[in-house]
Motif scaffolding. Structure first.
Motif, mmCIF file in Angstrom:
data_model
loop_
_atom_site.group_PDB
_atom_site.id
_atom_site.type_symbol
_atom_site.label_atom_id
_atom_site.label_comp_id
_atom_site.label_asym_id
_atom_site.label_seq_id
_atom_site.Cartn_x
_atom_site.Cartn_y
_atom_site.Cartn_z
ATOM 1 N N ARG A 101 -0.896 12.075 -11.483
ATOM 2 C CA ARG A 101 -0.944 10.638 -11.809
ATOM 3 C C ARG A 101 -0.051 9.852 -10.717
ATOM 4 O O ARG A 101 -0.582 8.898 -10.101
ATOM 5 N N ALA A 102 1.147 10.402 -10.253
ATOM 6 C CA ALA A 102 1.655 9.811 -9.047
ATOM 7 C C ALA A 102 0.981 9.601 -7.797
ATOM 8 O O ALA A 102 1.093 8.787 -7.082
ATOM 9 N N SER A 103 0.252 10.696 -7.657
ATOM 10 C CA SER A 103 -0.490 10.742 -6.359
ATOM 11 C C SER A 103 -1.880 9.896 -6.492
ATOM 12 O O SER A 103 -2.465 9.829 -5.389
ATOM 13 N N GLY A 104 -2.314 9.444 -7.736
ATOM 14 C CA GLY A 104 -3.367 8.533 -7.730
ATOM 15 C C GLY A 104 -4.517 9.419 -7.961
ATOM 16 O O GLY A 104 -5.688 8.709 -8.106
ATOM 17 N N LEU A 132 0.843 -1.264 0.124
ATOM 18 C CA LEU A 132 0.072 0.008 0.098
ATOM 19 C C LEU A 132 0.833 1.270 0.018
ATOM 20 O O LEU A 132 0.466 2.215 -0.629
ATOM 21 N N ARG A 133 2.221 1.101 0.660
ATOM 22 C CA ARG A 133 2.972 2.490 0.583
ATOM 23 C C ARG A 133 3.926 2.357 -0.269
ATOM 24 O O ARG A 133 4.619 3.158 -0.442
ATOM 25 N N PHE A 134 3.880 1.388 -1.335
ATOM 26 C CA PHE A 134 4.974 1.306 -2.518
ATOM 27 C C PHE A 134 4.697 2.758 -3.430
ATOM 28 O O PHE A 134 3.660 2.895 -3.777
ATOM 29 N N LYS A 135 5.915 3.335 -3.618
ATOM 30 C CA LYS A 135 5.589 4.636 -4.472
ATOM 31 C C LYS A 135 6.723 4.532 -5.750
ATOM 32 O O LYS A 135 7.968 4.483 -5.720
ATOM 33 N N PRO A 136 5.707 4.018 -6.847
ATOM 34 C CA PRO A 136 6.587 3.856 -8.068
ATOM 35 C C PRO A 136 7.418 5.009 -8.576
ATOM 36 O O PRO A 136 8.554 4.671 -9.448
ATOM 37 N N MET A 137 7.126 5.976 -8.316
ATOM 38 C CA MET A 137 7.975 7.324 -8.677
ATOM 39 C C MET A 137 9.214 7.487 -7.925
ATOM 40 O O MET A 137 10.187 8.216 -8.212
ATOM 41 N N GLU A 138 9.296 6.880 -6.698
ATOM 42 C CA GLU A 138 10.414 6.827 -5.773
ATOM 43 C C GLU A 138 11.161 5.542 -5.545
ATOM 44 O O GLU A 138 12.508 5.468 -5.232
#
Length: 220
Positions: free
Chosen positions: A93-96, A21-27
């Motif tokens: 997009r990164a924020s959902g 749930l906390r995975f951040k594809p941009m980071e």
């Protein structure tokens, strides 16, 4: 199949875990994240993902970028505006989604000062344009001054040559007969008149050089 079984087990155990749930594809890197999660508990599944991640995805990312560009693009839009709009789209997009964008104090401060920053940007652009125009004007003056100096050199040589030839004809005429003397004196006087005309042109060029040099000194 072992991979399918491990995948089902993986989804049931970790599909809704806090880490996912906390995975951040941009980071975060996807391969690093999956390795930490799968390597020890699901080796066959991790091996499958390794091969999957090695597959070529072609130009899908680039093509998606072009699609976004077409969506934000309008007529006569500048490159900086496209870049700014793309940054906004990518962040949303990164924020959902728009409703999930974090409204931070920094963001509010940036929005509040946007108009001031825009005015500063316009002033900087105006100064750049004025500087470029001054540079072009200075270059034009330098070119004109160089041409005038070349013309002055040529006229100086012409005047010197005409004066010298006129003096020589006058000297040679002293030892000639009346008819020949008259002809040589006439030629000498003609050369002197031409010399005077060229000297007048030289004076005009000198004045133009002085004017252009003064303009160049005040061209800041």
């Amino acid at each position: 199949d072992a991979v399918v079984q491990q995948f089902d087990s993986f989804l049931s155990l970790h599909g809704k875990s806090e880490g996912f749930l906390r995975f951040k594809p941009m980071e975060q890197r996807l391969d690093t994240f999956l390795h930490q999660t799968l390597n020890s508990s699901f080796p066959e599944l991790w091996s499958f993902f390794q091969r999957l991640l090695l597959l070529s995805h072609g130009q899908a990312t680039v093509e998606r970028g072009f699609i976004v560009n077409r969506e934000v693009e309008t007529h006569n839009i500048k490159e900086e505006t496209i870049e700014a709009q793309r940054l906004v789209c990518d962040q949303i997009r990164a924020s959902g989604g728009v409703l999930k964008v974090s409204i931070t104090e920094e963001l509010l401060t940036s929005v509040a000062s946007a108009r001031t920053k825009y005015r500063i940007h316009l002033d900087e652009e105006r100064r750049k344009r004025e500087g470029a125009m001054r540079g072009l004007r200075r270059k034009a003056l330098e070119d004109e001054l160089a041409e005038l100096k070349k013309e002055r050199e040529v006229l100086t040589e012409v005047c010197t040559s005409l004066q010298k030839d006129a003096d020589q004809l006058a000297e040679h005429a002293e030892n000639k007969s009346n008819t020949l003397m008259a002809q040589m004196i006439t030629k000498s006087n003609t050369l002197r008149r031409r010399c005077k005309e060229k000297c007048d042109e030289l004076k005009n060029v000198e004045c133009e050089i002085a004017v252009k040099a003064n303009e160049l000194r005040h061209c800041n």
